[in-house]
Enzyme design. Structure first.
Site, PDB file in Angstrom:
ATOM      1  N   ASN A 148      -0.033  16.519  -2.323  1.00  0.00           N
ATOM      2  CA  ASN A 148      -0.365  15.112  -2.541  1.00  0.00           C
ATOM      3  C   ASN A 148      -1.840  15.074  -2.927  1.00  0.00           C
ATOM      4  O   ASN A 148      -2.721  15.229  -2.086  1.00  0.00           O
ATOM      5  CB  ASN A 148      -0.106  14.331  -1.248  1.00  0.00           C
ATOM      6  CG  ASN A 148      -0.346  12.843  -1.417  1.00  0.00           C
ATOM      7  OD1 ASN A 148      -0.832  12.401  -2.463  1.00  0.00           O
ATOM      8  ND2 ASN A 148      -0.025  12.073  -0.404  1.00  0.00           N
ATOM      9  N   ARG A 163       3.652  14.888  -5.294  1.00  0.00           N
ATOM     10  CA  ARG A 163       3.816  13.438  -5.183  1.00  0.00           C
ATOM     11  C   ARG A 163       3.123  12.805  -6.383  1.00  0.00           C
ATOM     12  O   ARG A 163       1.942  13.075  -6.638  1.00  0.00           O
ATOM     13  CB  ARG A 163       3.162  12.945  -3.890  1.00  0.00           C
ATOM     14  CG  ARG A 163       3.256  11.449  -3.777  1.00  0.00           C
ATOM     15  CD  ARG A 163       2.462  10.912  -2.635  1.00  0.00           C
ATOM     16  NE  ARG A 163       2.656   9.485  -2.563  1.00  0.00           N
ATOM     17  CZ  ARG A 163       1.808   8.652  -2.004  1.00  0.00           C
ATOM     18  NH1 ARG A 163       0.701   9.099  -1.459  1.00  0.00           N
ATOM     19  NH2 ARG A 163       2.060   7.360  -1.981  1.00  0.00           N
ATOM     20  N   HIS A 186       6.006   3.423  -2.356  1.00  0.00           N
ATOM     21  CA  HIS A 186       6.538   3.990  -1.097  1.00  0.00           C
ATOM     22  C   HIS A 186       8.030   4.320  -1.235  1.00  0.00           C
ATOM     23  O   HIS A 186       8.751   4.384  -0.246  1.00  0.00           O
ATOM     24  CB  HIS A 186       6.413   3.008   0.095  1.00  0.00           C
ATOM     25  CG  HIS A 186       5.020   2.692   0.497  1.00  0.00           C
ATOM     26  ND1 HIS A 186       4.629   1.424   0.864  1.00  0.00           N
ATOM     27  CD2 HIS A 186       3.926   3.470   0.640  1.00  0.00           C
ATOM     28  CE1 HIS A 186       3.351   1.426   1.183  1.00  0.00           C
ATOM     29  NE2 HIS A 186       2.896   2.657   1.058  1.00  0.00           N
ATOM     30  N   ARG A 217      -5.677  -4.678   2.051  1.00  0.00           N
ATOM     31  CA  ARG A 217      -5.231  -5.394   0.839  1.00  0.00           C
ATOM     32  C   ARG A 217      -4.669  -6.772   1.188  1.00  0.00           C
ATOM     33  O   ARG A 217      -3.999  -6.937   2.196  1.00  0.00           O
ATOM     34  CB  ARG A 217      -4.140  -4.585   0.122  1.00  0.00           C
ATOM     35  CG  ARG A 217      -4.654  -3.320  -0.489  1.00  0.00           C
ATOM     36  CD  ARG A 217      -3.548  -2.539  -1.177  1.00  0.00           C
ATOM     37  NE  ARG A 217      -3.752  -1.120  -0.977  1.00  0.00           N
ATOM     38  CZ  ARG A 217      -2.774  -0.224  -0.879  1.00  0.00           C
ATOM     39  NH1 ARG A 217      -1.519  -0.587  -1.014  1.00  0.00           N
ATOM     40  NH2 ARG A 217      -3.051   1.043  -0.676  1.00  0.00           N
ATOM     41  N   GLU A 232       7.502  11.733   4.331  1.00  0.00           N
ATOM     42  CA  GLU A 232       7.503  11.786   2.871  1.00  0.00           C
ATOM     43  C   GLU A 232       7.438  13.228   2.358  1.00  0.00           C
ATOM     44  O   GLU A 232       8.043  13.555   1.340  1.00  0.00           O
ATOM     45  CB  GLU A 232       6.347  10.942   2.318  1.00  0.00           C
ATOM     46  CG  GLU A 232       6.643   9.442   2.457  1.00  0.00           C
ATOM     47  CD  GLU A 232       5.429   8.552   2.264  1.00  0.00           C
ATOM     48  OE1 GLU A 232       4.596   8.504   3.184  1.00  0.00           O
ATOM     49  OE2 GLU A 232       5.317   7.922   1.216  1.00  0.00           O
TER      50      GLU A 232
END
Ligand code: AMP
Length: 397
Positions: free
Chosen positions: A7, A91, A180, A241, A385
């Site tokens: 990643n 990823r 996601h 956010r 993940e």
């Protein structure tokens, strides 16, 4: 098969070496401050101590080399040669409309990922650098790209279109993509398994509540809606956010504060969410839950506003699927923060969730939170993940 999962960010690279047969994580680590002074690798072999090695890495290729060195080191290593890495899974954040599933990385795929850079200017270029660096160091190892957006490519048009002039979709591909996806896919599949049902027969709402957060509606095994949009800024209120807001706020604040639209967006990404709502107290749900318990009003407001938005999305997605069988909490706060789950629980009881107060105190494990016989099953399913990327990589290689 040993699969190296990568990643790659603009100045960091996270990795895990996973044995795909036993699903054991052989080692994991993080290279940080790549291209910046003060670089370091933090490497942890399975069942071993974390080792931190201060070493500057001028670029990502240097980081990949350092990672390989650590994986093969006499003391900290778990493999003896590069031959023991059978495949690499990367990823990749944005696959646009091009990628609706994982792919073997070819030159053509790299070109197409590059075309999606416009849509994720902070992430895709870094993901590509990671791919190129790995190819340089391991030219003969097959590589697979796993996209955050891919799982949501099954959304129907009514879910992914914005109410904007159609030409912006045609010319610039302005639409909702969602993110996601690897997590929403993994968690909904695991939830069905735990319930002993086929995912194709279920309506599942997944709440991925980490620092970034999104909800998805998974109907008969396919994502039919999700809360993030063209970028990961839309939807829930997150750590930093803003999530959904009136788009007119951008020009309004820009004029009032004498800053550019880009600067306002930057604030919406980095200084908003529960951090902004709590008056700068924290973006971390642990801190906020503690402060709220101690009576801090801004922490309470931040958490309740956050939970209210999640509750509203759950209600909306129950409508989108014309029903819901299971609601699943995952990621950092979803798995671990009982206060956040309890606050959300207040808004979704009407669905028949019947969350048990004692069970809701559990964390970080697979658990059914609802009392027996409840109409809608509420549960925690920890996400993984990296494991999902390793499985996809094995499948394609
Ligand atoms: P993630 O982005 O999935 O790593 O999630 C990060 C968020 O999860 C942070 O806001 C953390 O406060 C929250 N979190 C992680 N671990 C815990 C924990 N043990 N208890 C409460 N919240 C946690």
């Amino acid at each position: 098969m040993n699969i190296l999962v990568i990643n790659c960010g603009s100045s960091s690279l996270k990795y895990q070496l996973i044995n795909s047969k036993s699903e054991e994580v052989l080692a994991k680590g993080l290279c940080e401050r790549i291209g910046i002074n003060g670089g370091a690798i933090i490497h942890q072999p399975a069942d071993g101590e974390k080792i931190r090695w201060e070493k500057d890495m001028p670029d990502h290729t240097a980081a990949v080399k350092l990672m390989i060195e650590s994986l093969m080191d006499e003391q900290t290593g778990v493999i003896h040669s590069l031959e023991e890495i059978d495949a690499v899974g990367h990823r990749i954040v944005h696959g646009g409309e091009k990628f609706s599933s994982s792919v073997l990385i070819t030159d053509e795929v790299q070109r197409e990922v590059e075309e999606c850079c416009d849509l994720a200017p902070l992430h895709n270029p870094a993901n590509l650098i990671g791919i190129r660096s790995c190819k340089e160091v391991m030219p003969n190892v097959p590589m697979v790209g796993v996209f955050d957006t891919a799982f949501h490519q099954t959304m129907p048009k009514k879910a992914y279109m914005y109410g904007l002039p159609y030409e912006y979709y045609e010319k610039h591909k302005v639409r909702r993509y969602g993110f996601h996806g690897t997590s929403h896919d993994f968690v909904s599949a695991r939830a069905a398994q735990i319930l002993g049902k086929d995912r194709k027969d279920l309506k599942i709402i997944v709440c991925h509540l980490g620092n970034g957060a999104s909800v998805s509606a998974v109907k008969n095994g396919e994502s039919v809606d999700t809360s993030m949009g063209l970028t990961p800024l839309e939807g829930l209120i997150m750590g930093t956010r803003s999530g959904d807001m009136d788009p007119a706020i951008i020009s309004f604040i820009s004029k009032k504060e004498q800053i550019s639209a880009e600067e306002v967006i930057d604030i919406c990404n980095k200084k908003s969410g529960v951090l902004g709502l709590s008056g700068g107290l924290s973006s971390d749900f642990r801190d906020l839950a503690e402060s709220a318990e101690a009576g801090n009003e801004s922490a309470k407001i931040a958490l309740d506003t956050y939970a209210y938005r999640v509750g509203k999305y759950i209600g909306a997605y129950a409508a989108a699927m014309n029903g819901v069988d299971a609601i699943v909490f995952t990621a950092g706060a979803g798995e671990n923060n009982s206060q956040v789950r309890q606050l959300i629980g207040q808004y979704i009881g009407f669905l028949g969730t019947n969350i048990d107060e004692e069970k809701n105190k559990l964390r970080g494990q697979e658990v059914i939170l609802s009392n027996e016989g409840s109409k809608v099953v509420t549960m925690i399913v920890p996400t993984d993940e990296e494991m999902a990327i390793a499985r996809e990589t094995e499948r394609l290689v």
